[in-house]
Write an enzyme that holds these catalytic residues in place. Structure first.
Site, PDB file in Angstrom:
ATOM      1  N   ARG A  46       0.859  -1.189   0.000  1.00  0.00           N
ATOM      2  CA  ARG A  46       0.000   0.000   0.000  1.00  0.00           C
ATOM      3  C   ARG A  46       0.895   1.238   0.000  1.00  0.00           C
ATOM      4  O   ARG A  46       0.628   2.224  -0.679  1.00  0.00           O
ATOM      5  CB  ARG A  46      -0.959   0.016   1.212  1.00  0.00           C
ATOM      6  CG  ARG A  46      -1.712   1.334   1.313  1.00  0.00           C
ATOM      7  CD  ARG A  46      -2.953   1.340   2.210  1.00  0.00           C
ATOM      8  NE  ARG A  46      -2.975   0.398   3.294  1.00  0.00           N
ATOM      9  CZ  ARG A  46      -2.263   0.503   4.423  1.00  0.00           C
ATOM     10  NH1 ARG A  46      -1.484   1.540   4.634  1.00  0.00           N
ATOM     11  NH2 ARG A  46      -2.355  -0.419   5.352  1.00  0.00           N
ATOM     12  N   TYR A  98     -15.860  16.358 -16.461  1.00  0.00           N
ATOM     13  CA  TYR A  98     -16.246  14.952 -16.494  1.00  0.00           C
ATOM     14  C   TYR A  98     -17.404  14.753 -15.500  1.00  0.00           C
ATOM     15  O   TYR A  98     -17.337  15.244 -14.365  1.00  0.00           O
ATOM     16  CB  TYR A  98     -15.026  14.119 -16.090  1.00  0.00           C
ATOM     17  CG  TYR A  98     -15.290  12.649 -15.995  1.00  0.00           C
ATOM     18  CD1 TYR A  98     -15.508  11.894 -17.137  1.00  0.00           C
ATOM     19  CD2 TYR A  98     -15.325  12.004 -14.764  1.00  0.00           C
ATOM     20  CE1 TYR A  98     -15.748  10.535 -17.052  1.00  0.00           C
ATOM     21  CE2 TYR A  98     -15.561  10.642 -14.671  1.00  0.00           C
ATOM     22  CZ  TYR A  98     -15.782   9.913 -15.823  1.00  0.00           C
ATOM     23  OH  TYR A  98     -16.023   8.579 -15.734  1.00  0.00           O
ATOM     24  N   ASP A 170      -7.164  18.481 -15.034  1.00  0.00           N
ATOM     25  CA  ASP A 170      -7.435  17.131 -15.530  1.00  0.00           C
ATOM     26  C   ASP A 170      -7.012  17.102 -17.000  1.00  0.00           C
ATOM     27  O   ASP A 170      -7.632  17.736 -17.847  1.00  0.00           O
ATOM     28  CB  ASP A 170      -8.927  16.814 -15.356  1.00  0.00           C
ATOM     29  CG  ASP A 170      -9.274  15.378 -15.730  1.00  0.00           C
ATOM     30  OD1 ASP A 170      -8.579  14.798 -16.589  1.00  0.00           O
ATOM     31  OD2 ASP A 170     -10.251  14.840 -15.179  1.00  0.00           O
ATOM     32  N   LYS A 195      -7.876   5.903 -19.802  1.00  0.00           N
ATOM     33  CA  LYS A 195      -8.105   6.431 -21.134  1.00  0.00           C
ATOM     34  C   LYS A 195      -6.811   6.343 -21.968  1.00  0.00           C
ATOM     35  O   LYS A 195      -6.292   5.271 -22.139  1.00  0.00           O
ATOM     36  CB  LYS A 195      -8.652   7.852 -21.028  1.00  0.00           C
ATOM     37  CG  LYS A 195      -9.739   8.023 -19.929  1.00  0.00           C
ATOM     38  CD  LYS A 195     -10.994   7.200 -20.160  1.00  0.00           C
ATOM     39  CE  LYS A 195     -11.897   7.123 -18.944  1.00  0.00           C
ATOM     40  NZ  LYS A 195     -12.289   8.397 -18.361  1.00  0.00           N
TER      41      LYS A 195
HETATM   42  C1  LIG Z   1     -12.750   8.862 -17.094  1.00  0.00           C
HETATM   43  C2  LIG Z   1     -12.415  10.202 -16.597  1.00  0.00           C
HETATM   44  C3  LIG Z   1     -12.234  10.446 -15.223  1.00  0.00           C
HETATM   45  C4  LIG Z   1     -12.457   9.371 -14.182  1.00  0.00           C
HETATM   46  O1  LIG Z   1     -11.552   8.329 -14.289  1.00  0.00           O
HETATM   47  P1  LIG Z   1     -11.865   6.804 -13.885  1.00  0.00           P
HETATM   48  O2  LIG Z   1     -10.610   6.116 -14.216  1.00  0.00           O
HETATM   49  O3  LIG Z   1     -13.039   6.379 -14.716  1.00  0.00           O
HETATM   50  O4  LIG Z   1     -12.201   6.786 -12.433  1.00  0.00           O
HETATM   51  C5  LIG Z   1     -11.872  11.710 -14.834  1.00  0.00           C
HETATM   52  N1  LIG Z   1     -11.709  12.712 -15.733  1.00  0.00           N
HETATM   53  C6  LIG Z   1     -11.890  12.521 -17.049  1.00  0.00           C
HETATM   54  C7  LIG Z   1     -11.701  13.657 -17.987  1.00  0.00           C
HETATM   55  C8  LIG Z   1     -12.243  11.264 -17.530  1.00  0.00           C
HETATM   56  O5  LIG Z   1     -12.443  11.095 -18.840  1.00  0.00           O
END
Ligand SMILES: *Cc1c(COP(=O)(O)O)cnc(C)c1O
Length: 383
Positions: A46, A98, A170, A195
């Protein structure tokens, strides 16, 4: 080093124990002490795991950051950032985030006494006016999801820093290959590695990259306490994905441009939201701030029925949430990714019932255009 070289080599390099060119999957929860009172730098997975640390180093390197911390998901990464705050603090967030981030902030973070407000961060005057004396975090996402509006990161980071707020960006939609927010003044960058970084739609994960070692240390402390770590198998997959990130982003972009140009000229399509199109309201800003326009394209058809017909007819584009994988996806934000956003708020943001969002994958663009053409042929021209 150029991005393609960096993607292939970022990280700690061959495994020190064996010389394996790829960091092995260290499937272990714990580590033997060298002797009483003396560990070998690793205590418990962890706290730290060599496969996870290899990924963290690689992503930090790609984003130009000092440190990184890899989480079980993108949402866990964003949630950990909110743990830097205290009751009474205020998060100023962009209003076109998001959907899951909107839900986290409004239904979880808010319950811990942190106040959240949303502002159109593409409007710098509105952004400046929305800070309060309690603002401790400015949370941005650009291009915005799903409307593909561009936030001027250099200007927004300057405003945030002048107010003493931690600026978080982000960067999931573009990846460090196409945009580097830390170089534009951000304090931290967050990714859903689910992604583009992983890129193969086979693992969920997240990462935060920090501009300073101090902020990195705070996040590792939060992560070690709260426990939302990325497992070693997933860290291995993301690290493997990173090796081809630059070549994948170039190919994604080629498809994204072709699809956006095709849709913009199609009679059944209304507005097309893609920063690479010359008519995009912030096309020049995108050119300056980004190294490419990416492969996320949103567009409008007449109404819900038309959106449904197109989704049902598409063959190569799979109807699914998520983005950034080798396969092309189509998503209907109003009923899928942004269903948690209240209807009147969706309308205000431009997320109509006829809006569709594409994640353009790595198939041959010619096949993608043919698929879109046959699907759009069943609906009437946009009003
Ligand atoms: C998918 C996504 C998230 C969240 O990520 P997860 O891996 O699904 O928890 C946050 N910000 C953006 C822009 C995303 O496309």
């Amino acid at each position: 080093m150029k991005p393609k070289t960096l993607c292939v080599h970022a990280g700690p390099g061959p495994d020190p124990a064996t010389g394996a060119v790829n960091t092995p999957i260290y499937a272990t929860s714990t580590y033997a002490y060298a002797r009483f009172g003396e560990h070998r730098g690793w205590e418990y997975s962890r706290t730290a795991n060599p496969t996870r640390v290899a990924l963290e180093r690689a992503v930090a390197h790609l984003e130009g950051g000092a440190d990184a911390c890899a989480f079980a998901s993108g949402m866990a990464a964003i949630d950990a950032l909110t743990d830097l705050l205290q009751p009474g603090d205020h998060i100023l967030a962009a209003d076109n985030l998001y959907g899951g981030t909107y839900r986290l902030f409004t239904t979880v973070t808010a319950r811990h006494g942190v106040r959240i407000s949303f502002v159109d961060a593409t409007d710098l005057d509105a952004l400046e006016g929305a800070f309060t004396p309690a603002t401790r975090m400015l949370f941005l996402e650009t291009p915005t999801n799903p409307m593909m509006a561009i936030v001027d990161l250099q200007a927004a980071c300057r405003l945030g820093r002048a107010r003493g707020a931690l600026v978080v960006v982000d960067n999931t939609f573009l990846s460090p290959v196409l945009q580097q927010p830390l170089a534009l003044g951000a304090d931290a960058v967050v990714h859903s590695t689910t992604k583009y970084l992983n890129g193969h739609s086979d693992a969920v994960g997240g990462v935060v990259v920090t501009a300073t070692p101090e902020l990195g240390e705070q996040l590792h402390r939060i992560q070690n306490s709260a426990g939302a770590v990325m497992g070693p198998f997933d860290a291995f997959l993301v690290l493997r994905g990173l090796r081809t990130l630059a070549v994948r982003m170039a190919a994604h972009e080629e498809g994204g441009r072709a699809v956006a140009a095709f849709l913009a000229a199609h009679p059944a399509v209304g507005k097309v939201h893609y920063p690479g199109l010359p008519h995009h309201p912030q096309h020049d800003l995108a050119r300056r701030q980004q190294r490419g326009f990416g492969a996320m394209v949103a567009f409008e058809v007449a109404d819900l029925a038309a959106a449904e017909a197109v989704c049902n007819r598409l063959q190569i584009f799979t109807l699914a949430e998520s983005l950034g994988g080798v396969e092309s996806l189509v998503c209907h934000p109003a009923t899928m990714t942004h269903a948690a956003v209240p209807p009147e708020e969706r309308r205000r943001l431009g997320i109509t019932d006829g809006l569709l969002r594409l994640s353009v994958g790595l198939e041959d663009p010619e096949d993608l255009l043919a698929d879109l053409a046959q699907a759009l042929a069943v609906i009437s021209p946009a009003p």
